[in-house]
Design a protein around this motif. Structure first.
Motif, short mmCIF file in Angstrom:
data_model
loop_
_atom_site.label_atom_id
_atom_site.label_comp_id
_atom_site.label_asym_id
_atom_site.label_seq_id
_atom_site.Cartn_x
_atom_site.Cartn_y
_atom_site.Cartn_z
N MET A 25 0.80 -1.22 0.00
CA MET A 25 0.00 0.00 0.00
C MET A 25 0.83 1.26 0.00
O MET A 25 0.26 2.36 -0.03
CB MET A 25 -0.95 -0.01 1.20
CG MET A 25 -1.96 -1.15 1.18
SD MET A 25 -3.17 -1.08 2.52
CE MET A 25 -4.15 0.34 2.04
N LEU B 239 -9.79 -3.32 -1.06
CA LEU B 239 -9.28 -2.35 -0.10
C LEU B 239 -7.80 -2.06 -0.28
O LEU B 239 -7.35 -0.94 -0.02
CB LEU B 239 -9.53 -2.86 1.33
CG LEU B 239 -11.00 -3.00 1.74
CD1 LEU B 239 -11.10 -3.65 3.12
CD2 LEU B 239 -11.69 -1.65 1.75
N VAL C 148 -7.01 0.90 -2.61
CA VAL C 148 -7.59 2.22 -2.34
C VAL C 148 -6.46 3.25 -2.24
O VAL C 148 -5.53 3.09 -1.44
CB VAL C 148 -8.41 2.19 -1.04
CG1 VAL C 148 -8.89 3.60 -0.68
CG2 VAL C 148 -9.61 1.25 -1.19
N TYR D 229 -5.35 5.70 -0.57
CA TYR D 229 -5.64 6.44 0.66
C TYR D 229 -4.76 7.66 0.82
O TYR D 229 -5.12 8.62 1.51
CB TYR D 229 -5.49 5.51 1.87
CG TYR D 229 -4.11 4.93 2.06
CD1 TYR D 229 -3.20 5.55 2.88
CD2 TYR D 229 -3.72 3.77 1.40
CE1 TYR D 229 -1.93 5.02 3.07
CE2 TYR D 229 -2.47 3.24 1.57
CZ TYR D 229 -1.56 3.87 2.40
OH TYR D 229 -0.31 3.36 2.57
N LYS D 230 -3.57 7.68 0.19
CA LYS D 230 -2.69 8.85 0.31
C LYS D 230 -3.26 10.05 -0.43
O LYS D 230 -2.95 11.19 -0.09
CB LYS D 230 -1.30 8.51 -0.21
CG LYS D 230 -0.54 7.55 0.68
CD LYS D 230 0.89 7.35 0.21
CE LYS D 230 1.65 6.44 1.15
NZ LYS D 230 3.06 6.23 0.73
N LYS D 231 -4.07 9.79 -1.47
CA LYS D 231 -4.72 10.89 -2.17
C LYS D 231 -5.98 11.37 -1.46
O LYS D 231 -6.41 12.50 -1.64
CB LYS D 231 -5.07 10.46 -3.59
CG LYS D 231 -3.85 10.13 -4.45
CD LYS D 231 -4.27 9.73 -5.85
CE LYS D 231 -3.05 9.39 -6.72
NZ LYS D 231 -3.45 8.98 -8.09
N ILE D 232 -6.58 10.48 -0.67
CA ILE D 232 -7.80 10.84 0.05
C ILE D 232 -7.50 11.67 1.28
O ILE D 232 -8.19 12.64 1.59
CB ILE D 232 -8.57 9.56 0.43
CG1 ILE D 232 -8.98 8.79 -0.83
CG2 ILE D 232 -9.80 9.91 1.27
CD1 ILE D 232 -9.63 7.46 -0.55
N SER D 233 -6.45 11.29 2.00
CA SER D 233 -6.09 11.99 3.24
C SER D 233 -4.57 12.14 3.29
O SER D 233 -3.83 11.26 2.84
CB SER D 233 -6.59 11.21 4.45
OG SER D 233 -6.15 11.83 5.65
N HIS E 222 -4.16 8.36 9.51
CA HIS E 222 -5.18 7.77 8.65
C HIS E 222 -4.55 6.70 7.75
O HIS E 222 -5.17 5.65 7.50
CB HIS E 222 -5.84 8.85 7.79
CG HIS E 222 -6.70 9.78 8.58
ND1 HIS E 222 -7.16 10.99 8.08
CD2 HIS E 222 -7.19 9.69 9.85
CE1 HIS E 222 -7.90 11.59 8.99
NE2 HIS E 222 -7.94 10.83 10.08
N HIS E 223 -3.35 6.96 7.26
CA HIS E 223 -2.66 5.97 6.42
C HIS E 223 -2.38 4.70 7.21
O HIS E 223 -2.61 3.58 6.71
CB HIS E 223 -1.34 6.56 5.90
CG HIS E 223 -1.52 7.78 5.08
ND1 HIS E 223 -0.47 8.58 4.67
CD2 HIS E 223 -2.66 8.36 4.56
CE1 HIS E 223 -0.93 9.59 3.95
NE2 HIS E 223 -2.26 9.49 3.89
N MET F 209 -5.65 2.76 7.92
CA MET F 209 -6.16 2.07 6.74
C MET F 209 -5.34 0.82 6.44
O MET F 209 -5.89 -0.26 6.16
CB MET F 209 -6.11 3.01 5.54
CG MET F 209 -6.71 2.42 4.27
SD MET F 209 -8.47 2.07 4.46
CE MET F 209 -8.82 1.28 2.89
#
Length: 250
Positions: free
Chosen positions: A53, A144, A147, A149-153, A158-159, A162
């Motif tokens: 991830m 999952l 996803v 996630y680094k672009k979302i938050s 949070h990373h 997730m």
């Protein structure tokens, strides 16, 4: 009557041996995961998920392909289990044949034969359900793990949260797969029970002896220490989040 006594004595003794070993193994996994194959592989799966991830654009295909291979393995075991369950059900409804002509040193009654086939049937059905659950978790993880996630938050906690959730999902899929495989292991003594309680008890003893060498491994202290460090970091991040939320509420 003496032959039936062997069923009442050796069969519970063999099953108790299997249950006691797996209870010991569960305690070992919970308390000393670095000394068991299950614990070491669970720790390394967490590291693998975090590595996959880190950059989804480069490792996403590799991660999905690996999880797909696990899904195929679980599907194969599930298909085998339900096929064998159907076969056992047919044998149960066909009258089980002439038991007196078989080499059986134990209970040869129709009721005893029905109990044996029913135990094998339940074992394979449990294996089927466990492998289906394994497929379920692997399917969720395959989505999952890609996803972005680094672009979302942009928050590091949070990373980490997730990645930890995805790692837990992958581990659950692996746990169910391992339990389904154990159900197949349990079917061997139950199958030999058809030929009498003595082969069944000997099978339990040999199976426990072999599983011990498959389940116990040398100590991976570095893996546990790294895992403990990650857990402490997660707790620190979680505490900081709670404090910041409390400050905002005040």
């Amino acid at each position: 009557m003496d032959k039936k006594v062997l069923d009442y004595l050796l069969v519970p003794l063999g099953l108790s041996l299997m249950v006691a070993y797996h209870a010991w193994l569960l305690h070992r996994v919970m308390k000393h995961p670095n000394k068991t194959v299950v614990g070491v592989t669970a720790i390394n799966r967490r590291f693998w998920v975090r590595a996959m991830m880190e950059d989804v654009s480069k490792t996403g295909v590799l991660a999905v392909q690996t999880l797909r291979n696990n899904i195929m393995a679980s599907t194969l075991l599930a298909s085998t289990a339900i096929t064998l369950s159907s076969l056992i059900a047919v044998l149960m409804t066909s009258g089980n044949g002439n038991q007196s002509s078989l080499f059986i040193f134990g209970d040869r009654s129709k009721f005893g034969s029905s109990v044996k086939f029913f135990a094998i049937l339940v074992c394979f059905l449990v294996a089927f359900l466990l492998n289906v659950q394994s497929i379920r978790y692997y399917s969720h993880a395959s989505i999952l793990i890609n996803v972005p996630y680094k672009k979302i938050s942009q928050h590091q906690h949070h990373h980490r949260a997730m990645a930890e959730y995805v790692a837990s999902t992958v581990n659950r899929g692996s746990y169910f797969w391992s339990l389904g495989l154990r159900a197949f292991y349990f079917s061997f003594p139950l199958f030999l029970w058809i030929f009498g309680p003595i082969p069944m008890f000997l099978s339990c003893f040999v199976l426990v002896f072999m599983l011990y060498f498959l389940d116990v491994t040398f100590e991976f202290g570095w893996a546990v220490e790294a895992s403990d460090d990650d857990e402490r970091k997660d707790e620190e991040v979680g505490g900081a989040m709670m404090m910041s939320m409390g400050g905002l509420n005040s």
